[in-house]
Design an enzyme around this catalytic site. Sequence first.
Site, PDB file in Angstrom:
ATOM      1  N   SER A  35      -1.456   4.825   7.761  1.00  0.00           N
ATOM      2  CA  SER A  35      -1.326   5.740   6.708  1.00  0.00           C
ATOM      3  C   SER A  35      -0.698   7.077   7.238  1.00  0.00           C
ATOM      4  CB  SER A  35      -2.310   5.825   5.877  1.00  0.00           C
ATOM      5  OG  SER A  35      -2.773   4.648   5.169  1.00  0.00           O
TER       6      SER A  35
HETATM    7  N1  SAH Z   1      -6.564   2.148   6.644  1.00  0.00           N
HETATM    8  C1  SAH Z   1      -5.365   2.058   7.578  1.00  0.00           C
HETATM    9  C2  SAH Z   1      -4.065   1.635   6.533  1.00  0.00           C
HETATM   10  C3  SAH Z   1      -3.747   0.183   7.008  1.00  0.00           C
HETATM   11  S1  SAH Z   1      -2.639  -0.481   6.006  1.00  0.00           S
HETATM   12  C4  SAH Z   1      -5.196   3.474   8.455  1.00  0.00           C
HETATM   13  O1  SAH Z   1      -6.080   3.860   8.946  1.00  0.00           O
HETATM   14  O2  SAH Z   1      -3.845   3.722   8.463  1.00  0.00           O
HETATM   15  C5  SAH Z   1      -3.430  -1.302   4.728  1.00  0.00           C
HETATM   16  C6  SAH Z   1      -4.339  -2.421   5.583  1.00  0.00           C
HETATM   17  O3  SAH Z   1      -4.902  -3.303   4.137  1.00  0.00           O
HETATM   18  C7  SAH Z   1      -3.390  -3.458   6.043  1.00  0.00           C
HETATM   19  O4  SAH Z   1      -3.890  -3.521   7.196  1.00  0.00           O
HETATM   20  C8  SAH Z   1      -3.611  -4.849   5.226  1.00  0.00           C
HETATM   21  O5  SAH Z   1      -3.643  -5.973   6.126  1.00  0.00           O
HETATM   22  C9  SAH Z   1      -4.950  -4.561   4.576  1.00  0.00           C
HETATM   23  N2  SAH Z   1      -5.357  -5.342   3.370  1.00  0.00           N
HETATM   24  C10 SAH Z   1      -4.392  -5.552   2.356  1.00  0.00           C
HETATM   25  N3  SAH Z   1      -5.171  -6.271   1.501  1.00  0.00           N
HETATM   26  C11 SAH Z   1      -6.432  -6.516   1.893  1.00  0.00           C
HETATM   27  C12 SAH Z   1      -7.636  -7.288   1.542  1.00  0.00           C
HETATM   28  N4  SAH Z   1      -7.674  -7.887   0.463  1.00  0.00           N
HETATM   29  N5  SAH Z   1      -8.807  -7.141   2.213  1.00  0.00           N
HETATM   30  C13 SAH Z   1      -8.672  -6.449   3.519  1.00  0.00           C
HETATM   31  N6  SAH Z   1      -7.652  -5.825   3.779  1.00  0.00           N
HETATM   32  C14 SAH Z   1      -6.507  -5.795   3.110  1.00  0.00           C
END
Ligand code: SAH
Length: 295
Positions: free
Chosen positions: A141
């Site tokens: 993000s």
């Molecule tokens: N927190 C991260 C952002 C990752 S993007 C950062 O520090 O930048 C969002 C993430 O959410 C992705 O890796 C995706 O696989 C995950 N995601 C989507 N649906 C999900 C679910 N039901 N349970 C766990 N993770 C999920």
Amino acid sequence: MSDKRSTFPLPLSSVTGGANRKPGAPAPVATPQTATRNASNAASTGTRASFAPAAPAPSPRPPGYAQAHQPSSPVAQRSELMASEAVRRAMVARVAKQGVKDGVVLGAMEAVPRHLFIEPALSAQAYIDASLPIGHNQTISQPYIVARMIEAMRASIAPGAQLGRVLEIGTGCGYQAAVLSFVAREVYSIERIKPLHELAKTNLRPLRISNLRLQYGDGMLGLPQVAPFDGIILAAAGLEVPRALLEQLAIGAHLVAPVGGQVQRLERITRTGKSEWASETLEACHFVPLRPGTV
Ligand code: SAH
């Protein structure tokens, strides 16, 4: 709140140790963004610098946050540290300029070496205010939105105070989880894509953060065995916030989540009673989708 840490499957010992960070697979050209802006349009305004993935642990440190390893020579170590700290300060100054005021959050953002969460080929862009690809069609993000969400979750906490137990849905590469470890006593983070869960473990290992637990699973179910949580953050957008997560929020606590499909808004939901929740819209946003199940 009872402490049920023993039920959690990933003790920190499993993310500590001396393993090297593995270079990521080549980045996909275009991925969904967890930000309103992406690298391609932010790069022109971003601070450029080159990093080796080996910055010493910053300060302030959360409980148990220890310096893990040293760059090869004292000179290399010093220049890496100075370069990474300076650009990180500049990143935080930009985040503050965009309206994030919470000093605890800004301090945490300044402390976490973001370049350690980004594959080496993209690490020069680590401190620009943009989301970046991390593989599997997911992104790290944008710094602003990470800070904004944590600030919104901390809204009812006394200035300078720390949250108790928080939950993040969507670990991705582990960056936001690391930032959260500076603002809460206990952090749990769930990822549904196994290789990303593994990547986060690898990225976080050298930081040796003792108050963070990673879980591979479907975050839409939350972690009922650990609930209630004093704050919940979703890093992926669903058409609505899963009921299970609302139920796992402590009374008085905030859940911050992007909600929507093509058009999304950042929402803060406060649990106001046993069966009562209040919701407010904070701003427009754009995140990767929340998906059920695991892969
Ligand atoms: N927190 C991260 C952002 C990752 S993007 C950062 O520090 O930048 C969002 C993430 O959410 C992705 O890796 C995706 O696989 C995950 N995601 C989507 N649906 C999900 C679910 N039901 N349970 C766990 N993770 C999920």
